[in-house]
Scaffold this active site. Structure first.
Site, short mmCIF file in Angstrom:
data_model
loop_
_atom_site.label_atom_id
_atom_site.label_comp_id
_atom_site.label_asym_id
_atom_site.label_seq_id
_atom_site.Cartn_x
_atom_site.Cartn_y
_atom_site.Cartn_z
N GLU A 218 -5.47 17.04 -13.49
CA GLU A 218 -6.77 16.48 -12.88
C GLU A 218 -7.74 16.20 -13.86
OE1 GLU A 218 -9.08 17.56 -8.81
OE2 GLU A 218 -8.65 19.38 -10.19
N LYS B 160 -7.17 6.25 -10.91
CA LYS B 160 -6.54 7.21 -11.75
C LYS B 160 -5.52 6.44 -12.76
CE LYS B 160 -7.27 10.85 -8.23
NZ LYS B 160 -8.09 9.99 -7.62
N ALA C 169 0.83 -1.26 0.11
CA ALA C 169 0.00 -0.03 -0.15
C ALA C 169 0.90 1.30 0.18
CB ALA C 169 -0.84 0.09 1.18
#
Length: 644
Positions: free
Chosen positions: A541, A408, A361
């Site tokens: 973004e 993403k 992680a």
């Protein structure tokens, strides 16, 4: 010798036992009286008197064995009455057996049938009468605050039972989403209307608090959330299942981040996960972060014998250590400060403890920070760090390696997303090289409440009085809770096959501006008091995120909320990737780095001056995808429209 003083509970139990004994004698006399048509002959009165001790002792033994005397009459319910009935039946059988064995002369056998019936009626009646007296409206309302329960009668029944043990609240009305239930009553609490009439009903019963009994993800839950926030009515929810099992279970709880989801939280295969982790050694990188720490909590809860926690943050590890030592004192926890970019350290830790499963992680995840000045750091941590963790897992003999990825990584427009997509490809490459270990990746969307996420930012801005900053009025995101994210990663570790990429069915995406409006309302303020401003999209973004790229397909898994992404395209040459990053130096030119990254990840379409015509087409594709209104969760309500 000093006698122990009786506690108030002991005295109450003794008094209840005396009442039961008295009613047993009354029932014994009534049984004889009814048997002889209300006139018991003298010789049978003697028989009744002689056999009374047998009756009392038999029932005392049977009721005592079943612990009927420990029942609390204030909260007597059907399970207690069933327990009482069983005790009475056993007492009746025992009484009949003893009397028949003694061959008592002239004893009327019909009394042996009448008496248990009378005992059950009398003992049940006295308990019901006591609870009725305790729950008398004049007594119940004293010192309690009025409360309105939202939910169907089936959902509200559980809430009303839970409220019986809470001295603070008194349910005065129910609001049901089922139209046919309006006008009915449950436990003497009437259904006064639908959820849309929340404010009017609260005013009618003088309630300033609402308890939502409907399950997470139900339409009435979101509707009640909006109406209560607009009317400035406090809102409570029933505890989740895991909270009932905690050492100090809560009663009703305040609205939490999970309540902002437009769907029911995902529940995964806990039994299978417990079988995978019970008694095993598990290693987690990035253990001090939001997802990593929740992974550690759930792994500990599932019975791991040893948990090896690795993180670069000293404070994150310290906080996790303090929490796990208190919550799971019998589990062996080991806490290592380590940078995943250092293979030797990872290899040494893994070979010392030989974990069965490794969860990776550790990553850089903040899009704007990684976009402008730290792009090379994102590559070295997210790509090289993942490679090192995967190779170390294989070297130490781990059965499974699970990488935490992100939505993403799909059609990425920023360095962070592209670095995570390249990390997925690296994991698939290692999976082909290391056959003894299963390597899988897991994608999910934005995590509510995680460090760096939008909800804590909005909360701080609201506390300061605003403004709340949203990048674009049309920006949307998929959301999930931290426990959901951790469960998804654990489930992938259970069911994944090497090289697979898992995605979660996360429902519909949510408009960020609507999320901001909800949080403003929940704070008890309006958009006039805390305005919302739009700052424009930040570098790299997207307006929206995807879970599957356009050239990908997916296939189902045994779990209805999980699918497997089927990706196409060549895998990277790991040696060439490492060589380029080594030769690039500490601060490569932005255009050079993005150009190289685009060659490794063909679907990467960077925003800004590097973008070519194909990138512009990708951005047009984003705009086209935003046209259908059905893709976005619009939290519409007439009260909300006033502030637009």
């Amino acid at each position: 010798m000093q006698l122990r003083r009786l506690s108030p509970f002991d005295r109450i139990n003794a008094l209840q036992a005396l009442v039961d004994a008295g009613l047993l004698l009354v029932a014994w006399a009534l049984a004889f009286w009814l048997r002889f048509n209300l006139d018991v002959p003298a010789e049978y009165r003697y028989v009744a008197l002689v056999t009374t001790p047998v009756c009392v002792l038999s029932y005392a033994l049977s009721l005592g064995v079943l612990r009927v005397h420990r029942q609390v009459w204030d909260f007597i319910g059907l399970p207690d009455l069933r327990q009482l009935a069983l005790g009475v039946v056993l007492g009746g059988v025992l009484t009949a057996t003893v009397i028949l064995m003694l061959r008592v002369p002239l004893f009327p056998r019909s009394v042996l049938l009448l008496h248990p019936v009378l005992v059950l009626v009398l003992l049940g009646a006295v308990r019901a009468a006591w609870r009725t007296l305790i729950e008398h409206p004049g007594r119940t309302h004293a010192g309690r605050k009025p409360l309105v329960v939202v939910g169907s009668l089936q959902d509200a029944s559980g809430a009303l039972r839970a409220l019986q043990g809470v001295a603070q609240w008194q349910a005065e009305a129910i609001l049901s989403p089922v139209a046919s239930e309006v006008g009915r009553a449950l436990q003497n609490v009437r259904v006064l209307g639908s959820v849309g009439e929340l404010k009017e009903v609260c005013d009618f019963v003088h309630a300033h608090t609402v308890l939502v009994a409907s399950p997470p993800g139900s339409p009435e839950r979101r509707e009640a959330l909006m109406l209560a926030a607009d009317a400035r009515i406090a809102m409570l929810h029933m505890p989740r299942a895991d909270q009932w099992l905690s050492p100090q279970p809560e009663g009703v709880r305040q609205v939490e981040l999970e309540d902002l989801l437009g769907r029911e939280p995902v529940q995964l295969d806990v039994a299978g996960l417990a079988e995978l982790f019970s008694g095993q050694t598990v290693l987690v990188t990035g253990a001090g972060g939001s997802i990593g720490s929740e992974l550690c909590r759930q792994i500990a809860r599932l019975g791991a014998r040893r948990l090896v926690c690795v993180d670069l943050s000293e404070f994150g590890l310290y906080a996790l250590e303090q929490e796990l030592q208190q919550a799971h004192p019998n589990m062996e926890g080991l806490y290592y400060t380590c940078n995943v970019r250092e293979y030797g350290r990872l290899h040494a830790i893994g070979c010392e403890h030989r974990p069965t499963v490794v969860f990776h992680a550790a990553a850089y995840k903040h899009v704007p920070l990684m976009e402008e000045h730290n792009a090379v750091e994102a590559l070295r941590t997210n790509v090289v760090g993942t490679l090192h963790a995967a190779r170390a897992a294989a070297a130490c003999g781990a059965r499974r390696f699970v990488m935490v990825s992100t939505d993403k990584a799909v059609n990425p427009t920023n360095v962070m997303g592209a670095s995570k997509r390249l990390a997925e490809l690296v994991v698939q490459t290692v999976a082909l090289q290391e056959r003894a270990t299963e390597f899988v990746s897991v994608r999910f969307g934005n995590v509510l409440g995680s460090s760096g996420s939008v909800v804590p930012l909005f909360t701080r801005q609201i506390a300061r009085g605003g403004p709340v900053t949203v990048t674009h009025p049309e920006i949307v995101r998929y959301f999930m809770t931290i426990p959901e994210a951790a469960q998804l990663v654990l489930q992938a570790g259970l069911m994944g096959r090497s090289g697979q990429i898992f995605v979660l069915d996360m429902g519909e995406p949510v408009k960020i501006v609507e999320l901001a409006r909800i949080l403003i309302r929940l704070s008890g303020k309006t958009e006039q008091e805390v305005p919302i401003t739009f700052t424009g999209l930040r570098p790299g973004e997207k307006l929206y995120e995807e879970l599957l790229a356009s050239d990908e397909t997916s296939e189902p898994t045994p779990h209805p909320k999980l699918r497997i992404a089927k990706t196409a395209g060549p895998l990277p040459e790991i040696a060439a990737v490492l060589r380029w990053l080594e030769e690039a130096g500490p601060q490569p030119a932005g255009e050079e780095l993005r150009g190289w990254l685009r060659r490794q990840v063909p679907e990467y379409a960077p925003a800004g001056p590097v973008a070519s015509g194909g990138d512009a087409g990708a951005r047009e594709h984003v705009a086209d995808q935003l046209q259908p209104d059905e893709r976005v969760v619009q939290l519409h309500h007439p009260l909300l429209e006033r502030h637009r």
